[in-house]
Design a protein around this motif. Structure first.
Motif, short mmCIF file in Angstrom:
data_model
loop_
_atom_site.label_atom_id
_atom_site.label_comp_id
_atom_site.label_asym_id
_atom_site.label_seq_id
_atom_site.Cartn_x
_atom_site.Cartn_y
_atom_site.Cartn_z
N TYR A 125 -10.45 -7.16 -3.24
CA TYR A 125 -11.46 -6.99 -2.20
C TYR A 125 -11.24 -8.07 -1.15
N PRO A 126 -11.26 -7.75 0.14
CA PRO A 126 -11.41 -6.39 0.69
C PRO A 126 -10.17 -5.54 0.45
N SER A 127 -10.34 -4.24 0.54
CA SER A 127 -9.23 -3.33 0.26
C SER A 127 -9.22 -2.19 1.26
N VAL A 128 -8.11 -1.46 1.28
CA VAL A 128 -7.96 -0.28 2.13
C VAL A 128 -7.56 0.89 1.24
N PRO A 129 -8.37 1.98 1.23
CA PRO A 129 -9.68 2.14 1.89
C PRO A 129 -10.73 1.23 1.26
N ASP A 130 -11.88 1.12 1.90
CA ASP A 130 -12.87 0.14 1.44
C ASP A 130 -13.83 0.70 0.39
N HIS A 131 -13.58 1.94 -0.09
CA HIS A 131 -14.37 2.55 -1.18
C HIS A 131 -15.85 2.68 -0.82
N TYR A 154 -2.22 3.94 -3.88
CA TYR A 154 -0.86 4.07 -3.38
C TYR A 154 0.17 3.64 -4.43
N ALA A 183 -9.99 10.36 2.45
CA ALA A 183 -9.31 9.49 3.41
C ALA A 183 -7.83 9.84 3.37
N SER A 203 -13.06 1.72 -8.80
CA SER A 203 -13.91 1.37 -7.65
C SER A 203 -15.04 0.46 -8.10
N TYR A 257 -5.07 8.40 -3.21
CA TYR A 257 -6.50 8.28 -3.51
C TYR A 257 -7.15 9.64 -3.78
N GLN A 266 -5.27 7.99 3.07
CA GLN A 266 -4.40 7.11 2.30
C GLN A 266 -3.81 7.84 1.10
#
Length: 310
Positions: free
Chosen positions: A207-213, A110, A141, A234, A146, A143
Motif C-alpha cells: 500500500y499504496p497500490s495500483v489499482p487502489d482496490h 499482474y 479496471a 485486498s 485483476y 490492469q
C-alpha cells in the motif's frame, strides 16, 4: 608499482579468477613457470587487485532461505538469484504443489498472471486433477491480472484442472450488494471450496497500490492513519502484520480465518516489492511458502535486524 607490472598482475588474475584457467595453462600461455604464476597471483592479492570474499552462511542462497524460514515460521523459501528467473521459479513452485493440491485457491494481480504465463502447458494426465477457484472477485479496471476468473481459466487450461468461478466484483458498494453476491449459487459453491482448500497461491502486495482496490470508499483515511504498508488479496495490514478493518468494507474475498486454515499458502514476492510490505505480509502468518529475490531477501533480514537493534 609501475603501470606495466600492474597490467601484468591484472592480466594474470583475470586469466585465473575470471576465465578459470589453471596455473599450468597460464604458465604455458605466458611462457613462464608455474611457480612464477603462483607468485604473481599472490602478489596480486597483496596489492589489492584480487579480493576474496568468503560469504557468511546467511548471505548464501540457502542461508537466506533458511533464515527467512526461521524468522517467519515458513515451511519453505525459494530465493532467486537472478530477477529475470523470478516468474519461472514461481511457476516451478506452483507446479511442484499441483499434484497434491486437490483444491487450489488462486489470488490475483499482474505478477500472478506472469507466473501462470511462465507455466508450461501440461500433458493431459501428466498431473493429478483437482479444482481451481478464485480467492477474490474481480476489479473492473484495465490492469492485467485483476480478473481472477480469467486467471483460473488460464491455469485450468494449462493444467487440466477444473475451474470454478465467482462471477462477481471484488468490491461491493453497499452491504446489500455484498449480501446479494453472497447469496448467489456461484459464491456458495466457491465458499464451500474455500472451507476445504489445501493450497493457495497469492502475491504479497503493498500500500499504496495500483489499482487502489477502492480503498478510499472502503477505508476512508484509516489506511493512512493506521500506517498500512502490506496487502494480501485486498486485505491491508500495518507494519506489524495486523489487519486494518473498516465497517464500510464490503469486499468479496476469502475470509482470513479460512485462509489461515490452508495448509500450503504460497506467497510470491514481486521484484519491485517494498521491503516493509514484505515484512508485513510475512508477519501475518498466513504465508507458508515463499518465492523471493536474493536482493529482497537480504533487505528483509537487514531491516529486521535494524528493527531489533532500535
Amino acid at each position: 608499482m609501475k603501470e606495466k607490472e600492474l597490467s601484468r598482475l591484472i592480466h594474470v588474475a583475470q586469466l585465473y579468477y575470471e576465465q578459470n584457467k589453471t596455473q599450468s595453462e597460464i604458465a604455458n600461455e605466458l611462457a613462464i613457470s608455474r611457480p612464477a604464476v603462483s607468485y604473481l597471483l599472490n602478489k596480486a592479492r597483496k596489492a589489492g587487485i584480487v579480493k576474496i570474499d568468503v560469504l557468511s552462511y546467511y548471505r548464501t542462497i540457502r542461508g537466506l532461505g533458511n533464515e527467512l524460514c526461521d524468522r517467519f515460521n515458513l515451511k519453505s523459501c525459494h530465493v532467486v538469484s537472478l530477477p529475470e528467473d523470478l516468474y519461472q521459479t514461481g511457476a516451478e513452485v506452483l507446479l511442484e504443489f499441483l499434484p497434491k493440491a486437490k483444491l487450489l485457491g488462486l489470488g490475483w494481480g499482474y505478477n500472478t498472471n506472469k507466473v501462470i504465463s511462465a507455466l508450461p502447458q501440461q500433458k493431459r494426465g501428466g498431473i493429478s486433477v483437482g479444482i481451481i477457484c478464485p480467492l477474490i472477485g474481480a476489479i473492473t479496471a484495465p490492469q492485467q491480472g485483476y480478473h481472477p476468473d480469467e486467471l483460473v481459466k488460464e491455469l485450468a487450461d494449462k493444467t487440466g484442472y477444473h475451474g470454478e468461478y465467482l462471477n462477481c466484483p471484488a468490491i461491493s458498494a453497499t452491504a446489500e450488494e455484498q449480501l446479494e453476491v453472497m447469496e448467489s449459487e456461484d459464491f456458495k459453491q466457491v465458499e464451500d471450496y474455500w472451507r476445504r482448500l489445501t493450497t493457495a497461491f497469492i502475491t504479497l502486495g503493498s500500500y499504496p497500490s495500483v489499482p487502489d482496490h477502492g480503498s478510499a470508499m472502503r477505508f476512508g483515511k484509516k489506511l493512512i492513519d493506521e500506517k498500512a504498508v502490506g496487502c494480501l488479496l485486498s486485505y491491508f495490514f500495518n507494519p506489524q502484520g495486523k489487519q486494518i478493518r473498516s465497517d464500510e468494507d464490503y469486499s468479496i474475498q476469502i475470509p482470513l480465518d479460512l485462509l489461515a486454515r490452508v495448509r500450503d499458502v504460497i506467497g510470491f514476492v514481486p521484484q519491485e516489492a517494498n521491503v516493509f510490505s514484505v515484512i508485513s505480509g510475512l508477519k501475518t502468518g498466513y504465508i507458508k511458502h515463499l518465492v523471493i529475490t536474493e536482493a529482497l531477501a537480504s533487505d528483509v533480514i537487514k531491516q529486521m535486524d535494524e528493527q531489533k537493534n532500535v
